[in-house]
Scaffold this motif. Structure first.
Motif: not given
Length: 215
Positions: A89-94
């Motif tokens: 699961s990909v999160n857009d938090n850097s």
């Protein structure tokens, strides 16, 4: 007070986590992590030797890990290269911390050296998914040293700003069901994963959590 509602294997859900499923809310790491754990331990247990589900916090670590050598040591026990499919699961938090505002699903096919990205927001997470794929590529390796393929796959589109996590869960489930039926796990049944279906799935997951909590 935020009481624990369910302790399931390595997952812990509190009342505030379950409340995210009940209303029009963005899902957090805990809810998606629980769904992946349930898929691995129960719903798709028959595929145990075939697929792997990587928790959101581990995926975020992979994306942000600064040292390739350290990452390789960390990945080795997960034995991802031996699986037919790996779900992330990909999160857009850097950064390393939990958070962000968008989720998408990244699926790796080790035998084909192929990353498939399913994003319900029309490629909004492409940069983050490619970053994870780039971190994993040296560990997996492609046959003959060729570069691993990355493809943005067609998938259902969300109609609001908060259902992305549910699309990750439902897309992963649909892909695994495809593996159960005919061994296929690339194309999604796009017409059947509608906004109404996503809303119903929120209710169904709440019922499942309640049932497991009472077991």
């Amino acid at each position: 007070m935020d009481p624990v509602v369910l302790s399931y294997n390595d997952s812990l859900l509190r009342r505030s986590d379950v409340a995210l499923l009940e209303g029009p809310h963005w899902l957090n790491d805990q809810v998606i992590g629980f769904a992946f754990e349930y898929f691995a331990a129960e719903r798709f247990k028959s595929l145990d030797e075939t697929i792997a589900f990587i928790s959101p916090e581990v995926t975020q670590f992979i994306k942000c890990a600064p040292c390739p050598g350290e990452l390789a040591i960390f990945l080795e026990p997960l034995d991802m290269a031996s699986r037919r499919l790996v779900f992330l699961s990909v999160n857009d938090n850097s950064d390393q911390a939990a958070g962000g505002s968008h989720w998408s699903l990244l699926v790796y096919h080790p035998a084909a050296a192929h990353f498939a990205h399913y994003d319900s927001q029309n490629g909004g997470n492409s940069l983050h998914a490619r970053r994870i794929a780039g971190k994993l590529e040296p560990s997996f390796g492609a046959a003959g040293g060729s570069k691993v393929c990355f493809v943005e796959e067609q998938c259902p589109r969300q109609q609001n700003s908060y259902d992305c996590g549910m699309y990750v869960i439902c897309n992963a489930q649909a892909l695994c069901e495809g593996v159960e039926v005919d061994g296929s796990a690339v194309c999604l049944p796009v017409p059947s994963i509608t906004p109404a279906y996503i809303t119903q799935q929120r209710r169904d997951w709440c019922k499942l959590i309640d049932r497991l909590a009472k077991a």
